[in-house]
Design a protein around this motif. Structure first.
Motif, PDB file in Angstrom:
ATOM      1  N   HIS A   1      -2.735   0.638   7.811  1.00 14.11           N
ATOM      2  CA  HIS A   1      -2.904   1.832   8.173  1.00 14.11           C
ATOM      3  C   HIS A   1      -4.849   1.849   8.424  1.00 14.11           C
ATOM      4  O   HIS A   1      -4.917   1.305   7.025  1.00 14.11           O
ATOM      5  N   GLY A   2      -5.020   2.808   8.873  1.00 15.43           N
ATOM      6  CA  GLY A   2      -6.154   2.597   8.649  1.00 15.43           C
ATOM      7  C   GLY A   2      -7.197   3.719   7.978  1.00 15.43           C
ATOM      8  O   GLY A   2      -7.986   3.230   7.260  1.00 15.43           O
ATOM      9  N   SER A   3      -5.846   4.545   7.579  1.00  9.43           N
ATOM     10  CA  SER A   3      -6.271   5.708   5.618  1.00  9.43           C
ATOM     11  C   SER A   3      -6.860   4.579   4.591  1.00  9.43           C
ATOM     12  O   SER A   3      -7.650   4.365   4.233  1.00  9.43           O
ATOM     13  N   VAL A   4      -5.987   3.070   4.830  1.00 13.92           N
ATOM     14  CA  VAL A   4      -5.819   2.402   3.610  1.00 13.92           C
ATOM     15  C   VAL A   4      -6.803   1.274   4.067  1.00 13.92           C
ATOM     16  O   VAL A   4      -7.517   0.426   3.423  1.00 13.92           O
ATOM     17  N   GLY A   5      -7.363   1.045   5.327  1.00 13.28           N
ATOM     18  CA  GLY A   5      -8.462   0.180   5.576  1.00 13.28           C
ATOM     19  C   GLY A   5      -9.440   0.846   5.129  1.00 13.28           C
ATOM     20  O   GLY A   5     -10.336   0.229   4.524  1.00 13.28           O
ATOM     21  N   LEU A   6      -9.099   1.893   5.236  1.00 13.07           N
ATOM     22  CA  LEU A   6     -10.887   2.894   4.781  1.00 13.07           C
ATOM     23  C   LEU A   6     -11.267   2.444   3.265  1.00 13.07           C
ATOM     24  O   LEU A   6     -12.644   2.641   2.729  1.00 13.07           O
TER      25      LEU A   6
ATOM     26  N   ASP B   1       0.686  -0.941   0.321  1.00 12.50           N
ATOM     27  CA  ASP B   1      -0.395   0.138  -0.517  1.00 12.50           C
ATOM     28  C   ASP B   1       0.906   0.816  -0.109  1.00 12.50           C
ATOM     29  O   ASP B   1       0.227   2.732  -0.096  1.00 12.50           O
ATOM     30  N   GLU B   2       2.509   1.023  -0.023  1.00 17.06           N
ATOM     31  CA  GLU B   2       2.947   2.044  -0.131  1.00 17.06           C
ATOM     32  C   GLU B   2       2.999   3.315   0.956  1.00 17.06           C
ATOM     33  O   GLU B   2       3.005   4.182   1.014  1.00 17.06           O
ATOM     34  N   SER B   3       2.041   2.580   2.334  1.00 19.58           N
ATOM     35  CA  SER B   3       1.526   4.131   3.196  1.00 19.58           C
ATOM     36  C   SER B   3       0.640   5.213   2.438  1.00 19.58           C
ATOM     37  O   SER B   3       0.015   6.297   3.121  1.00 19.58           O
ATOM     38  N   SER B   4      -0.297   4.483   1.736  1.00 24.79           N
ATOM     39  CA  SER B   4      -1.246   5.575   0.858  1.00 24.79           C
ATOM     40  C   SER B   4      -2.118   4.953   0.336  1.00 24.79           C
ATOM     41  O   SER B   4      -2.167   3.726  -0.400  1.00 24.79           O
ATOM     42  N   PRO B   5      -3.670   5.564   0.990  1.00 26.57           N
ATOM     43  CA  PRO B   5      -4.501   4.921  -0.347  1.00 26.57           C
ATOM     44  C   PRO B   5      -5.112   4.308  -1.110  1.00 26.57           C
ATOM     45  O   PRO B   5      -5.391   3.512  -1.022  1.00 26.57           O
ATOM     46  N   GLU B   6      -4.596   5.500  -1.837  1.00 22.97           N
ATOM     47  CA  GLU B   6      -5.388   5.297  -3.888  1.00 22.97           C
ATOM     48  C   GLU B   6      -4.343   4.410  -4.125  1.00 22.97           C
ATOM     49  O   GLU B   6      -4.487   3.247  -4.724  1.00 22.97           O
TER      50      GLU B   6
END
Length: 416
Positions: free
Chosen positions: A109-114, A81-86
Motif C-alpha cells: 500500500h502507498g499509505s503504508v509506505g508513506l 500492515d492490515e491495510s492500515s498505516p497506523e
C-alpha cells in the motif's frame, strides 16, 4: 592403518561439514504486506511469492549467503500492515523489538509506505522492493536525500497515462469509435488512488477528453450505483477506476455491467487478484486493465505453472510475481555487498541490474532517469524497464491487446 586413515579422513570431512553448518546463522528479514484485513488475498500472494523465491534461491545455491563473514539463511518475519498505516508502524516496531529484523522487504500500500519510510530510516534500516507507488514517496526521497528506500513501483504518473495512450491508439486504428470524448474517473481514498487519478485526469485532458466527474470513494467501498447512474446521465463513454481492494474492484465491475452503461471501462486493480473472474463473471467482458505483469514469455508460463502446483491457485503477478523477483534480487544484492552495512548494501543494490521473471529491474541514480526520484525503479518498455501490457477481459480470459508488439488478441469494442 589404511582403514584407520580412511576413517580419519571421513571423520575430518564430517567434522568440517558439521562445523560449517553450525556457523550458519539466520538473518531476520521483515516482509511487509496486508496479510489480514480487506486486501488479505494480495497479502497471501506476497507471502507465496516471497517463500517461493527463498526456495528457488536455496535450490540454486544462492542461500545461504555470506554476510559479514558468516553464511546466513533468510528468516522471514511477516509484518502485517492490515491495510492500515497506523497498524503498519506498530507491526514494524514489534518486528524490530521481538524478532530483531535487520532488513525490510516488499510491501503493497502507498499509505503504508508513506507511514514507514521515515521511521525505517530512524532505525538505520534498509527497505527493498516496496511496491508503494505514490509520488509523495519519491518526493520524500528527493527532499531528504534518502538512500535506504528502494521504491519498487514507479509513480502513478509514469504508468496511468498509458491507459490514455492505448485508448487513443484504438480510436486512431478504427478499433473503437466512442460516441463522444466524455470520461469519468473514480479512485479509492488513498495516496495511490489520488495520485493515480490526478495523472490519468491530466492525460485525458491533454488528449481532448472532457472529464465530467472525478470521484473519491472509501478504500473498501462496495456500493457504486449512485455514481454509475450519474455517469450514465452525463453520457460518459470512458470510465476509469483504480482500487486496491479486490472486493471493491469486483463490485464496481458488476454494478457497471448491471447499470447498462454503454462505455469502455478501465479497471485498474482488478488484475491484482487471481480470482477476478470468480468474483465478476461475464460482467468483466470487454473491460480493459493495465495493472499487472502478464504471462507472455515461456519463463513466465513455467513459473506460473510451478506456482499453481505449489499453492493451488493462479498467481497474481503484480503481488506474487514482484515479491518473488525482488526477493531474488535482494539476495543477489546481499551477495554483492557481503555486508549489512547500510551504505554498502544500498550502493550494491543501486548498481545492480536484474532481469527477473516479470520485469527488468534497475533503480535510478538520479531523478529524471526514467524515474521521479533516485532509488525508484525505472519505468520503460517490456523487459527494458518496469511496465505492464494492457489486457482485455473476455470469456474469463485476460489477453494482451496493447502494445501491438505483444498482442495476443484483437481489442474488441464494448457491445460487440
Amino acid at each position: 592403518m589404511k582403514y584407520f586413515r580412511k576413517a580419519l579422513t571421513i571423520g575430518v570431512v564430517l567434522a568440517a561439514c558439521m562445523s560449517a553448518s553450525a556457523q550458519e546463522q539466520e538473518l531476520p528479514v521483515g516482509v511487509v504486506g496486508p496479510f489480514t484485513g480487506p486486501t488479505a488475498r494480495i497479502g497471501q500472494d506476497i507471502r507465496n511469492g516471497t517463500e517461493m523465491a527463498i526456495q528457488d534461491a536455496t535450490a540454486a545455491g544462492e542461500l545461504p549467503v555470506v554476510v559479514d563473514g558468516t553464511p546466513q539463511r533468510l528468516k522471514l518475519v511477516w509484518v502485517d500492515d492490515e491495510s492500515s498505516p497506523e497498524k503498519a508502524v506498530k507491526a514494524f516496531q514489534s518486528a524490530v523489538a521481538n524478532s530483531d529484523i535487520k532488513l525490510l522487504l516488499n510491501g503493497w500500500h502507498g499509505s503504508v509506505g508513506l507511514a514507514l519510510i521515515d521511521i525505517v530510516d530512524s532505525y538505520k534500516m534498509l527497505s527493498f522492493g516496496n511496491l508503494a507507488a505514490p509520488e509523495d514517496i519519491a518526493n520524500k526521497i528527493n527532499e531528504k536525500h534518502y538512500t535506504h528506500w528502494f521504491k519498487g513501483w514507479p509513480a502513478p504518473r509514469s504508468m496511468s497515462g498509458l491507459y490514455v495512450d492505448a485508448v487513443e491508439d484504438f480510436i486512431a486504428a478504427g478499433k473503437w469509435t466512442p460516441s463522444n470524448k466524455v470520461a469519468a474517473i473514480v479512485v479509492e481514498d488513498s495516496d495511490w488512488g489520488r495520485t493515480w487519478g490526478d495523472a490519468i485526469l491530466a492525460a485525458l485532458q491533454s488528449k481532448g477528453w472532457d472529464v465530467v466527474s472525478r470521484d473519491v470513494v472509501k478504500a473498501d467501498e462496495s456500493e457504486f450505483s449512485a455514481l454509475l447512474t450519474t455517469y450514465r446521465a452525463k453520457n460518459a463513454s470512458f470510465v476509469a477506476f483504480s482500487m486496491n481492494s479486490p472486493a471493491s474492484a469486483a463490485a464496481f465491475v458488476k454494478q457497471f455491467y448491471n447499470t447498462g452503461l454503454k462505455a469502455l471501462l478501465a479497471a485498474d486493480g482488478l488484475g491484482w487478484s487471481s480470482e477476478w473472474y470468480q468474483m465478476t463473471g461475464e460482467a468483466s467482458d470487454y473491460v480493459i486493465s493495465m495493472d499487472s505483469p502478464r504471462v507472455i514469455t515461456d519463463q513466465q508460463r513455467e513459473w506460473s505453472q510451478r506456482y499453481h502446483a505449489a499453492y493451488g491457485s493462479d498467481p497474481a503477478p503484480a503481488s506474487a510475481g514482484h515479491a518473488y523477483d525482488y526477493t531474488r534480487m535482494l539476495i543477489k544484492g546481499l551477495k554483492a555487498a557481503g555486508t549489512l552495512d547500510r551504505a554498502k548494501l544500498s550502493e550494491a543494490l543501486l548498481n545492480q541490474e536484474y532481469r527477473g521473471v516479470w520485469q527488468f529491474y534497475a533503480f535510478a541514480k538520479t531523478a529524471g532517469d526514467h524515474a521521479i526520484s533516485p532509488y525508484e525503479v525505472k519505468a520503460g518498455p517490456f523487459m527494458e524497464g518496469f511496465s505492464f501490457p494492457m489486457v482485455q477481459y473476455l470469456g474469463g480470459e485476460a489477453k494482451v491487446v496493447w502494445p501491438e508488439k505483444y498482442r495476443q488478441a484483437e481489442f474488441s469494442a464494448p457491445g460487440e
